[in-house]
Structure formats: structure tokens, C-alpha cells
Write an enzyme that holds these catalytic residues in place. Structure first.
Site, PDB file in Angstrom:
ATOM      1  N   ASN A   1       0.853  -1.343   0.073  1.00 55.19           N
ATOM      2  CA  ASN A   1       0.042   0.076   0.077  1.00 55.19           C
ATOM      3  C   ASN A   1       0.994   1.248   0.063  1.00 55.19           C
ATOM      4  O   ASN A   1       1.454   1.675   0.748  1.00 55.19           O
ATOM      5  CB  ASN A   1      -0.855  -0.102   1.234  1.00 55.19           C
ATOM      6  CG  ASN A   1      -1.630   1.247   1.518  1.00 55.19           C
ATOM      7  OD1 ASN A   1      -1.671   2.005   0.568  1.00 55.19           O
ATOM      8  ND2 ASN A   1      -2.416   1.427   2.526  1.00 55.19           N
ATOM      9  N   TRP A   2       1.063   1.866  -1.123  1.00 60.46           N
ATOM     10  CA  TRP A   2       2.014   3.037  -1.214  1.00 60.46           C
ATOM     11  C   TRP A   2       1.336   4.310  -0.687  1.00 60.46           C
ATOM     12  O   TRP A   2       2.130   5.163  -0.468  1.00 60.46           O
ATOM     13  CB  TRP A   2       2.164   3.281  -2.666  1.00 60.46           C
ATOM     14  CG  TRP A   2       3.239   2.117  -3.449  1.00 60.46           C
ATOM     15  CD1 TRP A   2       3.481   1.020  -3.059  1.00 60.46           C
ATOM     16  CD2 TRP A   2       3.344   2.074  -4.835  1.00 60.46           C
ATOM     17  NE1 TRP A   2       3.934   0.139  -3.707  1.00 60.46           N
ATOM     18  CE2 TRP A   2       4.243   0.807  -5.004  1.00 60.46           C
ATOM     19  CE3 TRP A   2       3.467   2.863  -5.852  1.00 60.46           C
ATOM     20  CZ2 TRP A   2       4.469   0.520  -6.205  1.00 60.46           C
ATOM     21  CZ3 TRP A   2       3.899   2.548  -7.082  1.00 60.46           C
ATOM     22  CH2 TRP A   2       4.534   1.453  -7.253  1.00 60.46           C
ATOM     23  N   LYS A   3       0.119   4.181  -0.308  1.00 54.73           N
ATOM     24  CA  LYS A   3      -0.385   5.343   0.283  1.00 54.73           C
ATOM     25  C   LYS A   3      -0.128   6.926  -0.431  1.00 54.73           C
ATOM     26  O   LYS A   3      -0.101   6.487  -1.609  1.00 54.73           O
ATOM     27  CB  LYS A   3      -0.002   5.420   1.895  1.00 54.73           C
ATOM     28  CG  LYS A   3      -0.197   4.403   2.799  1.00 54.73           C
ATOM     29  CD  LYS A   3      -0.011   4.466   4.290  1.00 54.73           C
ATOM     30  CE  LYS A   3      -0.171   3.117   4.735  1.00 54.73           C
ATOM     31  NZ  LYS A   3       0.043   3.312   6.158  1.00 54.73           N
TER      32      LYS A   3
ATOM     33  N   GLU B   1      -5.311  -4.792  10.790  1.00 55.45           N
ATOM     34  CA  GLU B   1      -4.218  -3.898  10.901  1.00 55.45           C
ATOM     35  C   GLU B   1      -4.401  -3.076  12.175  1.00 55.45           C
ATOM     36  O   GLU B   1      -4.944  -1.974  12.294  1.00 55.45           O
ATOM     37  CB  GLU B   1      -4.370  -2.759   9.735  1.00 55.45           C
ATOM     38  CG  GLU B   1      -3.933  -3.235   8.480  1.00 55.45           C
ATOM     39  CD  GLU B   1      -3.295  -2.357   7.273  1.00 55.45           C
ATOM     40  OE1 GLU B   1      -2.264  -2.663   6.837  1.00 55.45           O
ATOM     41  OE2 GLU B   1      -3.814  -1.150   7.344  1.00 55.45           O
TER      42      GLU B   1
ATOM     43  N   GLY C   1       2.917  -0.980   4.397  1.00 54.68           N
ATOM     44  CA  GLY C   1       2.857   0.521   4.063  1.00 54.68           C
ATOM     45  C   GLY C   1       4.458   0.493   3.652  1.00 54.68           C
ATOM     46  O   GLY C   1       4.862   0.668   2.595  1.00 54.68           O
ATOM     47  N   GLY C   2       5.064   1.522   4.891  1.00 57.70           N
ATOM     48  CA  GLY C   2       6.321   1.916   4.256  1.00 57.70           C
ATOM     49  C   GLY C   2       7.397   1.147   3.585  1.00 57.70           C
ATOM     50  O   GLY C   2       8.173   1.652   2.779  1.00 57.70           O
TER      51      GLY C   2
ATOM     52  N   HIS D   1      -9.453   1.185   5.242  1.00 58.54           N
ATOM     53  CA  HIS D   1      -8.208   1.407   5.980  1.00 58.54           C
ATOM     54  C   HIS D   1      -8.311   2.475   6.994  1.00 58.54           C
ATOM     55  O   HIS D   1      -9.176   3.297   7.084  1.00 58.54           O
ATOM     56  CB  HIS D   1      -7.275   2.029   4.912  1.00 58.54           C
ATOM     57  CG  HIS D   1      -5.584   2.043   5.439  1.00 58.54           C
ATOM     58  ND1 HIS D   1      -5.391   2.858   6.252  1.00 58.54           N
ATOM     59  CD2 HIS D   1      -4.913   1.130   5.264  1.00 58.54           C
ATOM     60  CE1 HIS D   1      -4.023   2.323   6.663  1.00 58.54           C
ATOM     61  NE2 HIS D   1      -3.739   1.490   5.863  1.00 58.54           N
TER      62      HIS D   1
ATOM     63  N   SER E   1       3.583  -2.175  10.205  1.00 54.29           N
ATOM     64  CA  SER E   1       5.087  -1.981  10.487  1.00 54.29           C
ATOM     65  C   SER E   1       5.784  -3.433   9.984  1.00 54.29           C
ATOM     66  O   SER E   1       6.514  -3.810  10.803  1.00 54.29           O
ATOM     67  CB  SER E   1       5.693  -1.613  11.834  1.00 54.29           C
ATOM     68  OG  SER E   1       5.072  -0.254  12.125  1.00 54.29           O
TER      69      SER E   1
ATOM     70  N   GLU F   1      -6.952   4.665   8.162  1.00 48.41           N
ATOM     71  CA  GLU F   1      -6.553   6.325   7.792  1.00 48.41           C
ATOM     72  C   GLU F   1      -7.692   6.524   7.151  1.00 48.41           C
ATOM     73  O   GLU F   1      -8.110   8.159   7.326  1.00 48.41           O
ATOM     74  CB  GLU F   1      -5.361   6.331   6.889  1.00 48.41           C
ATOM     75  CG  GLU F   1      -3.956   6.009   7.552  1.00 48.41           C
ATOM     76  CD  GLU F   1      -2.751   5.500   6.882  1.00 48.41           C
ATOM     77  OE1 GLU F   1      -2.753   5.629   5.507  1.00 48.41           O
ATOM     78  OE2 GLU F   1      -1.728   4.812   7.298  1.00 48.41           O
TER      79      GLU F   1
ATOM     80  N   GLY G   1       2.660   2.637  10.669  1.00 48.73           N
ATOM     81  CA  GLY G   1       3.524   3.483  10.465  1.00 48.73           C
ATOM     82  C   GLY G   1       4.620   3.991  11.955  1.00 48.73           C
ATOM     83  O   GLY G   1       5.107   4.875  12.061  1.00 48.73           O
TER      84      GLY G   1
HETATM   85  P1  13P Z   1       3.229   0.484   7.670  1.00 45.19           P
HETATM   86  O1  13P Z   1       3.744  -0.612   7.082  1.00 45.19           O
HETATM   87  O2  13P Z   1       3.847   1.527   7.177  1.00 45.19           O
HETATM   88  O3  13P Z   1       3.036   0.423   9.281  1.00 45.19           O
HETATM   89  O4  13P Z   1       1.761   0.813   7.319  1.00 45.19           O
HETATM   90  C1  13P Z   1       0.623  -0.411   7.061  1.00 45.19           C
HETATM   91  C2  13P Z   1      -0.659  -0.098   6.512  1.00 45.19           C
HETATM   92  O5  13P Z   1      -1.409   0.959   6.862  1.00 45.19           O
HETATM   93  C3  13P Z   1      -0.711  -0.780   5.310  1.00 45.19           C
HETATM   94  O6  13P Z   1      -1.967  -0.627   4.840  1.00 45.19           O
END
Ligand code: 13P
Length: 257
Positions: free
Chosen positions: A9-11, A168, A235-236, A96, A214, A98, A174
Site C-alpha cells: 500500500n503505497w499510500k 491492521e 505500507g512504508g 483502511h 510495520s 487512515e 507507521g
Molecule cells: P506501515 O507498514 O507503514 O506500518 O503501514 C501499514 C499499512 O497501513 C498498510 O495498509
């Protein structure tokens, strides 16, 4: 045995050039020689088409990070699920944390988006997870139950067959704090039991439940080794090939070709 699924997930990250470079590198490394592992990338909307071209023929799949609950029409700024399918998406991430926390998305809205996406022919990565305060108040299972019931309201067994759940925990996203393997396994096993009681045991057994929060090269294998953890939503660490590929490799080691 369930196929493992590793999705990035590149956000709201990358530009066209960096996104295409990342996707091209991934496509080169992820051949179809590991049928037990599925890999997808979910770039921002503007880069879906160039990323689709970069991964064409590689076996890497494409997902979007959101879609409208509505069919096409007068909804300025929105993107319809049929449009995502049209540019090569198989997947859309919905619910998600967020989007829930920053954009006020409710379980009811997530359910509406899920139904619209499924009707358009997309598969859905449906995210659920508790906050730190909820975990500390021993509310994790209750929160997951509420999110699952609300987000899957009106979704029948045929719909669930095209949904992957992503657990999640909000406190792990993050933050560099990863759920322990025990915490992840316990939540995943709870989610699978929930699916068995709402749908049926066979479908619950077949449904993939990914862990997100993470995930890194160092913890990916031990998480995905858990009996009820069927992959990772990253994510990251999905933003650099050197971080993401070892996660894919960890999955491939667990499901050798
Ligand atoms: P991180 O891997 O950056 O913690 O993000 C997880 C995430 O929200 C994937 O959708």
C-alpha cells in the site's frame, strides 16, 4: 493451504517516475514461478495506468487504495470502481484506518463501497483493526466484531469469496511497533472464528487474513508463519524494492514453488 498474499500500500507516496521504477523492479523479480504467493501493488490513482504497464505480464497484480460507493455520475473528485477495473486493477483497499480516522469513513460506508466494488468486478482488501486505547481497554475482539459486522453488512458468501481481510492494529501502523506474533495470531484466529459463525466454516477457512502494521523484512517471516496469518499488507516498507522484496521472498520461502 491458503495462498500467501503480499500487497504494498503505497499510500500518498511516489511520483510517476519513482512509482514506475519500483513496479518495474518488482515485476522483474516476481515471476509467476511461485504460485503459492500472490503479490500486488496499490499505487495512488494517477499512477495506476503507468504501473499497470510496468507490471504487465509479470504476475504482479494491481490495486487501488479507495473507491467511491457510488456508480458513475455527478460526484466531483470521486473515482468509480468500474474505472479502476478499466485501468487494470483487480483489487481495491477499503476501510483502511487512515480513511476511517482522517476522513470519517464509517462501517456503513465501507460496506457500501465494498458492495459497489464487488458488483463492478473488483476484489477487496478489507481493513479492520483496533486503536491502542481500545486494545488497552481489552476491547480488541469487540471492535473487530463490530467492524466486521458493519463492513460486511449485506455481503453474501459469494461476495466474501472475493474479499481478503487485513488486520491492521492502528497502533502498529507507521509506528515501528509491530504486533507480536501472538497478538497477530490471536486477532486473526478471532477473525476467522467470526467469519465461520457469520458465513460458514469452509469459507472462513478459505478466506485470507493479512497482517498490516510495520511489517518489515525482519518480522515478515515470523508473522506469516502463524497458522492464521496469510500474508502482509505493507505500507512504508513497500516503497523501496530493497525493503519490499525480502518480504516477498519470506513469503516464497514459506510456500516454496
Ligand atoms: P506501515 O507498514 O507503514 O506500518 O503501514 C501499514 C499499512 O497501513 C498498510 O495498509
Amino acid at each position: 493451504m491458503r495462498r500467501l498474499f503480499v500487497a504494498g500500500n503505497w499510500k500518498m507516496n511516489t511520483l510517476r517516475e519513482s512509482g514506475v521504477a519500483l513496479a518495474t523492479g518488482l515485476a522483474k523479480e516476481c515471476h509467476k514461478s511461485h504460485p503459492g504467493v500472490q503479490v500486488a501493488v496499490c499505487p495512488p490513482f494517477p499512477f495506476l495506468l503507468p504501473v499497470a504497464a510496468a507490471i504487465a505480464g509479470s504476475g504482479v497484480e494491481l490495486g487501488a487504495q479507495n473507491c467511491s460507493p457510488e456508480k458513475p455520475g455527478a460526484f466531483t473528485g470521486e473515482v468509480a470502481s468500474g474505472m479502476l477495473l478499466d485501468v487494470g486493477c483487480q483489487w481495491v483497499i477499503l476501510g483502511h484506518s487512515e480513511r476511517r480516522a482522517l476522513y470519517g469513513e464509517t462501517d456503513a460506508l465501507v460496506a457500501q463501497k465494498t458492495a459497489t466494488a464487488l458488483a463492478a468486478g473488483l476484489s477487496v482488501i478489507l481493513c479492520v483493526g483496533e486503536t491502542l486505547a481500545e486494545r488497552q481497554a481489552n476491547q480488541t475482539d469487540a471492535v473487530l466484531d463490530r467492524q466486521m459486522a458493519g463492513s460486511l453488512a449485506g455481503i453474501d458468501a459469494a461476495g466474501l469469496a472475493r474479499i481478503v481481510i487485513a488486520y491492521e492494529p492502528v497502533w502498529a501502523i507507521g509506528t515501528g511497533l509491530t504486533a507480536t506474533t501472538e497478538q497477530a495470531e490471536s486477532a486473526h484466529s478471532h477473525l476467522r472464528k467470526w467469519l465461520a459463525s457469520r458465513y460458514n466454516a469452509g469459507l472462513a477457512d478459505a478466506t485470507r487474513i493479512l497482517y498490516g502494521g510495520s511489517v518489515k523484512a525482519q518480522n515478515a517471516k515470523s508473522l506469516m508463519e502463524q497458522p492464521n496469518v496469510d500474508g502482509a499488507l505493507v505500507g512504508g516498507a513497500s516503497l523501496k524494492l530493497d525493503d519490499f522484496l525480502p518480504i516477498v521472498r519470506a513469503a516464497q520461502e514459506l510456500r516454496p514453488a
